[in-house]
Design a protein around this motif. Structure first.
Motif, PDB file in Angstrom:
ATOM      1  N   PRO A 178       0.824  -1.222   0.000  1.00 48.93           N
ATOM      2  CA  PRO A 178       0.000   0.000   0.000  1.00 48.93           C
ATOM      3  C   PRO A 178       0.852   1.263   0.000  1.00 48.93           C
ATOM      4  N   PHE A 179       0.311   2.299  -0.626  1.00 47.18           N
ATOM      5  CA  PHE A 179       1.002   3.585  -0.708  1.00 47.18           C
ATOM      6  C   PHE A 179      -0.054   4.675  -0.569  1.00 47.18           C
ATOM      7  N   THR A 180       0.093   5.528   0.432  1.00 47.15           N
ATOM      8  CA  THR A 180      -0.844   6.625   0.669  1.00 47.15           C
ATOM      9  C   THR A 180      -0.042   7.906   0.829  1.00 47.15           C
ATOM     10  N   ALA A 181      -0.455   8.974   0.143  1.00 40.96           N
ATOM     11  CA  ALA A 181       0.323  10.209   0.203  1.00 40.96           C
ATOM     12  C   ALA A 181      -0.570  11.414  -0.047  1.00 40.96           C
ATOM     13  N   ILE A 182      -0.062  12.582   0.344  1.00 40.16           N
ATOM     14  CA  ILE A 182      -0.750  13.850   0.123  1.00 40.16           C
ATOM     15  C   ILE A 182       0.006  14.630  -0.951  1.00 40.16           C
ATOM     16  N   PHE A 183      -0.760  15.198  -1.889  1.00 39.70           N
ATOM     17  CA  PHE A 183      -0.199  15.944  -3.016  1.00 39.70           C
ATOM     18  C   PHE A 183      -0.775  17.356  -3.025  1.00 39.70           C
ATOM     19  N   ASP A 184       0.012  18.297  -3.571  1.00 37.59           N
ATOM     20  CA  ASP A 184      -0.532  19.641  -3.741  1.00 37.59           C
ATOM     21  C   ASP A 184      -1.277  19.726  -5.069  1.00 37.59           C
ATOM     22  N   GLU A 185      -1.792  20.899  -5.398  1.00 29.98           N
ATOM     23  CA  GLU A 185      -2.639  21.065  -6.582  1.00 29.98           C
ATOM     24  C   GLU A 185      -1.872  20.939  -7.893  1.00 29.98           C
ATOM     25  N   SER A 186      -0.540  20.958  -7.825  1.00 29.91           N
ATOM     26  CA  SER A 186       0.265  20.804  -9.039  1.00 29.91           C
ATOM     27  C   SER A 186       0.743  19.368  -9.228  1.00 29.91           C
ATOM     28  N   GLY A 187       0.455  18.505  -8.249  1.00 30.52           N
ATOM     29  CA  GLY A 187       0.877  17.115  -8.342  1.00 30.52           C
ATOM     30  C   GLY A 187       2.140  16.791  -7.571  1.00 30.52           C
ATOM     31  N   LYS A 188       2.703  17.756  -6.870  1.00 24.57           N
ATOM     32  CA  LYS A 188       3.901  17.504  -6.069  1.00 24.57           C
ATOM     33  C   LYS A 188       3.521  16.746  -4.800  1.00 24.57           C
ATOM     34  N   MET A 189       4.239  15.646  -4.535  1.00 30.13           N
ATOM     35  CA  MET A 189       3.968  14.890  -3.324  1.00 30.13           C
ATOM     36  C   MET A 189       4.522  15.637  -2.119  1.00 30.13           C
ATOM     37  N   LEU A 190       3.645  15.891  -1.146  1.00 33.14           N
ATOM     38  CA  LEU A 190       4.035  16.634   0.043  1.00 33.14           C
ATOM     39  C   LEU A 190       4.444  15.722   1.191  1.00 33.14           C
ATOM     40  N   LYS A 191       3.738  14.602   1.322  1.00 34.38           N
ATOM     41  CA  LYS A 191       4.047  13.707   2.437  1.00 34.38           C
ATOM     42  C   LYS A 191       3.468  12.325   2.186  1.00 34.38           C
ATOM     43  N   GLU A 192       4.281  11.309   2.427  1.00 40.76           N
ATOM     44  CA  GLU A 192       3.778   9.941   2.421  1.00 40.76           C
ATOM     45  C   GLU A 192       3.208   9.635   3.804  1.00 40.76           C
ATOM     46  N   VAL A 193       2.066   8.955   3.840  1.00 38.50           N
ATOM     47  CA  VAL A 193       1.372   8.664   5.092  1.00 38.50           C
ATOM     48  C   VAL A 193       1.487   7.174   5.395  1.00 38.50           C
ATOM     49  N   SER A 194       1.976   6.856   6.582  1.00 39.70           N
ATOM     50  CA  SER A 194       2.136   5.463   6.994  1.00 39.70           C
ATOM     51  C   SER A 194       0.939   5.032   7.841  1.00 39.70           C
ATOM     52  N   LEU A 195       0.306   3.925   7.465  1.00 38.81           N
ATOM     53  CA  LEU A 195      -0.858   3.400   8.177  1.00 38.81           C
ATOM     54  C   LEU A 195      -0.489   2.054   8.802  1.00 38.81           C
ATOM     55  N   GLU A 196      -0.739   1.910  10.092  1.00 38.96           N
ATOM     56  CA  GLU A 196      -0.152   0.818  10.861  1.00 38.96           C
ATOM     57  C   GLU A 196      -0.547  -0.578  10.389  1.00 38.96           C
ATOM     58  N   ASP A 197      -1.749  -0.765   9.873  1.00 34.40           N
ATOM     59  CA  ASP A 197      -2.177  -2.106   9.478  1.00 34.40           C
ATOM     60  C   ASP A 197      -1.711  -2.498   8.079  1.00 34.40           C
ATOM     61  N   ASP A 198      -1.104  -1.566   7.346  1.00 31.37           N
ATOM     62  CA  ASP A 198      -0.702  -1.868   5.973  1.00 31.37           C
ATOM     63  C   ASP A 198       0.373  -2.949   5.900  1.00 31.37           C
ATOM     64  N   LYS A 199       1.214  -3.058   6.928  1.00 29.02           N
ATOM     65  CA  LYS A 199       2.215  -4.132   6.928  1.00 29.02           C
ATOM     66  C   LYS A 199       1.536  -5.498   6.964  1.00 29.02           C
ATOM     67  N   GLN A 200       0.480  -5.603   7.756  1.00 33.00           N
ATOM     68  CA  GLN A 200      -0.269  -6.858   7.831  1.00 33.00           C
ATOM     69  C   GLN A 200      -0.929  -7.171   6.491  1.00 33.00           C
ATOM     70  N   PHE A 201      -1.514  -6.147   5.845  1.00 34.67           N
ATOM     71  CA  PHE A 201      -2.163  -6.363   4.553  1.00 34.67           C
ATOM     72  C   PHE A 201      -1.135  -6.764   3.486  1.00 34.67           C
ATOM     73  N   THR A 202       0.042  -6.151   3.532  1.00 35.49           N
ATOM     74  CA  THR A 202       1.099  -6.505   2.583  1.00 35.49           C
ATOM     75  C   THR A 202       1.535  -7.953   2.777  1.00 35.49           C
ATOM     76  N   LYS A 203       1.750  -8.337   4.019  1.00 33.38           N
ATOM     77  CA  LYS A 203       2.169  -9.706   4.331  1.00 33.38           C
ATOM     78  C   LYS A 203       1.130 -10.710   3.830  1.00 33.38           C
ATOM     79  N   GLY A 204      -0.153 -10.419   4.074  1.00 32.40           N
ATOM     80  CA  GLY A 204      -1.202 -11.322   3.631  1.00 32.40           C
ATOM     81  C   GLY A 204      -1.245 -11.459   2.119  1.00 32.40           C
ATOM     82  N   ALA A 205      -1.088 -10.332   1.413  1.00 36.19           N
ATOM     83  CA  ALA A 205      -1.119 -10.375  -0.050  1.00 36.19           C
ATOM     84  C   ALA A 205       0.064 -11.159  -0.606  1.00 36.19           C
TER      85      ALA A 205
END
Length: 344
Positions: A178-205
């Motif tokens: 999983p990849f979650t991030a915030i972008f500005d109106e021009s498409g520049k990535m401002l910050k990647e957001v880490s979500l705690e359960d995503d490691k479990q979802f990645t492992k399962g997949a």
């Protein structure tokens, strides 16, 4: 061409039905009581794609499949339907000069009724923005490292985009991350957001868990691809992962994870189908192969405040939720119909 997203098409109309599932001992689901139906005079009842969305004025946003036999991904516009069940505006990717090959993906609505759409093109994934009347405003190309599946808008104009990392021939497993991030109106990535359960979802997949990947396919992750991201009235974005219990993260415009809500339908086969927000409440439509269910919870604590079932008259496409009323998209005499109901 990049691998296409698998979307769910509503062929016919799946209706809510009564169910004996309860949140606590003795808690029997309440009924949704239909109050009125408005039938369109001009819009035919065609097959639709999920998700169905709604704005703060109760107007419904739909993606039609013009040809029921066409691939589910083949959608290139969003149509806004008024509460009178008539076309109010259309947001068409053809107005963005994307070339001859493009496909619509997810879309988002801000508090002013402006729309952003994801489009897949040979060059990559593009975000296209429209004003509230459907006029094209701007577009930008996303970074190659991201394969987007959902987007949501902050009041500032920034976007949250949820997806997976982009798989490649040498590293197909990246599509499970999983990849979650915030972008500005021009498409520049401002910050990647880490979500705690995503490691479990990645492992399962990566392990081939059928809850997260189709058989033999380890380069995707259903926890993300079948999830949803929605803008809240509080200025935050709510990101739901497709899991049971449903997991909803509340993310601030600055990228902070403010809290995690866990909404449990108390039956593992029940999976979240759509997410709605209204006046400090989170409403999640759960479904399995038999019986859908609507669970309403407090948006701060996650405490369940109501569980609802409905009858066959309401149609199957839950479009809008507020604390006073819910709206379903349905079919009446071959025309699009909106069914309104109250939560009892």
């Amino acid at each position: 061409m990049r691998r296409k997203t698998t979307w769910v098409a509503i062929i016919g109309w799946l209706a809510f039905v009564g169910t004996g599932i309860a949140q606590d001992a003795g808690d029997v689901p309440h009924k949704l009581v239909k109050t009125s139906t408005v039938q369109s005079s001009s819009v035919a009842s065609e097959s639709l794609l999920l998700p169905i969305k709604c704005d703060q004025d109760g107007k419904v946003y739909l993606q039609f499949m013009g040809d029921p036999m066409a691939p589910a991904e083949d959608t290139k516009s969003v149509t806004r339907i008024s509460r009178k069940a008539e076309v109010d505006a259309q947001f068409a990717l053809k107005d963005a000069s994307l070339g001859d090959q493009y496909t619509g993906r997810d879309y988002a609505i801000d508090s002013d009724g402006q729309v952003a759409m994801l489009a897949e093109t040979p060059e990559g994934y593009t975000v296209v923005r429209f004003d509230k009347d459907g006029k094209f405003k701007s577009k930008f190309l996303l970074e190659d490292r991201l394969r987007p599946f959902q987007l949501a808008l902050f009041k500032s104009g920034q976007l949250l985009i949820a997806g997976t990392e982009t798989p490649s021939e040498g590293a197909p497993e990246r599509g499970a991350v999983p990849f979650t991030a915030i972008f500005d109106e021009s498409g520049k990535m401002l910050k990647e957001v880490s979500l705690e359960d995503d490691k479990q979802f990645t492992k399962g997949a990566l392990e081939g868990d059928s809850r997260y990947v189709p058989s033999g396919n380890h380069n995707t992750n259903r926890a993300v691809t079948l999830g949803e991201s929605v803008s809240g009235e509080d200025g935050n974005v709510y990101v739901m992962r497709w899991a049971s219990p449903a997991i909803v993260y509340v993310i601030s415009p600055g990228g902070a994870v403010l809290r995690k809500l866990t909404i449990d339908p108390h039956e593992e086969e029940m999976r979240p189908r759509s997410l709605f927000l209204s006046k400090g409440r989170v409403a999640i439509q759960f479904a399995d192969s038999k019986e859908p269910l609507l669970i309403v919870a407090n948006a701060e604590s996650g405490k369940v405040e109501g569980t609802y079932s409905a009858n066959l008259e309401l149609g199957g496409g839950l479009a809008c939720y507020s604390t006073e009323e819910v709206t379903f998209v349905g079919n009446k005499d071959g025309k699009l119909a909106l069914h309104f109901a109250q939560l009892q």
